[in-house]
Design an enzyme around this catalytic site. Sequence first.
Site, PDB file in Angstrom:
ATOM      1  CB  CYS A 133     -96.129   3.149  -1.551  1.00 24.60           C
ATOM      2  SG  CYS A 133     -96.375   1.734  -0.854  1.00 24.60           S
ATOM      3  CG  HIS A 248     -91.397   1.494  -0.177  1.00 21.15           C
ATOM      4  ND1 HIS A 248     -91.412   1.107   1.021  1.00 21.15           N
ATOM      5  CD2 HIS A 248     -92.755   1.464  -0.633  1.00 21.15           C
ATOM      6  CE1 HIS A 248     -92.712   0.823   1.369  1.00 21.15           C
ATOM      7  NE2 HIS A 248     -93.635   0.864   0.486  1.00 21.15           N
TER       8      HIS A 248
END
Length: 355
Positions: A133, A248
């Site tokens: 990710c 994130h």
Amino acid sequence: MSEGYRVAVVGATGQVGTLMLRLLREREFPAREVVPFASERSAGRTLEGAGVRGEDLVVRGLSEEAVRGFDLALFSAGGGTSGQWAPVFAREGAIVVDNSSRWRMNDDVPLVVSEVNPHALDSHRGIIANPNCSTMQMVVALAPLHREAGIERLVISTYQAVSGTGKAAVDELLDQSHALLHEQSIEPPGTYAHQIAFNALPHAGNFAEGDDHTDEERKLINETRKILEDPSIRVSATCVRVPVVNGHSEAVNMQTRDQLSPERAREILEAAPGVTVLDDPSSALYPLAIDAAGKDDVFVGRIRRDPGHERALDMWIVSDNLRKGAATNAVQLAELLDERGLIGSERVPRAASFA
Ligand SMILES: NC(=O)c1ccc[n+]([C@@H]2O[C@H](COP(=O)([O-])OP(=O)(O)OC[C@H]3O[C@@H](n4cnc5c(N)ncnc54)[C@H](OP(=O)(O)O)[C@@H]3O)[C@@H](O)[C@H]2O)c1
């Protein structure tokens, strides 16, 4: 036989799997049947309205018999499950798109981001890997800048959400936060080495024996080079877990071979597919994890000259790790495979061996 593909979603009860089922439905992926797989713990469970036509689906356990007859299998059930079952699905004629790290660095497995290196799909031999990710969101923003000015070196600090570790980690953050806010003692940490609530852990991923970097940091280094097809790029990474549920954030210092002004970088990113520029710091406008959550784009801001280097820029890159960082890219790859006529057992070049 009705139109469309027979699709397996492995890890269908997890965070990424649940989202993949939803995206297959919302994006109207041409599936005639979607079959959800999970561990034996979940076999028999009904996922209400999870099918592509809103029908209920019943979760199955994995077995040699159950995995036969699929055109496509989307995996998000951890490296162990992918290591064991992805080759079996591929052998039985499905193309596998795998979210785990198990196959990413295998030379016979393309590691593909839909906006960055879709051409790599053509070389697949039955298994295609979805990147990590934090790497995924970063390369969506960096690839067009690399094409313009050639990246020489990256220095990355990540601020990674707990959803990147799985459902259990989200529960742990919320349970600890609730307990501490109510002046109660907390359970000993289960998912992480230390308390995650009200803390920042310079320890995202795991330390392999003898390595002073975490595997998450190694993934950022190795996967970035593989996706950008440039092993000469030097990468320094520190991956930090923060008490954010989803999304994130990354501070990236990018040194380029050629001159690249912040203005030109902004212009390139504004035209880049899958990227939204939010960059007006004087109005407190920059990407935020809470704003990125639930969206498919990668958000970039704080684009500025590094005062310490005339050919380096700093920027802040944020994305929903469960969406573009995992489920969205997996479904986008499935769509690209469909568009290119690459799905269909008779067209899958069989893998020599996936050991
Ligand atoms: N979260 C992210 O941001 C992210 C990003 C990129 C990649 N990934 C990768 O995606 C995968 C799943 O992540 P997640 O966040 O969705 O995790 P999660 O919420 O913990 O879900 C894990 C899923 O795997 C299934 N599973 C576990 N053991 C299994 C087994 N032996 N056989 C079959 N299924 C099994 C679970 O089924 P049960 O419900 O039956 O236990 C569940 O459906 C991991 O490989 C992760 O590295 C995650």
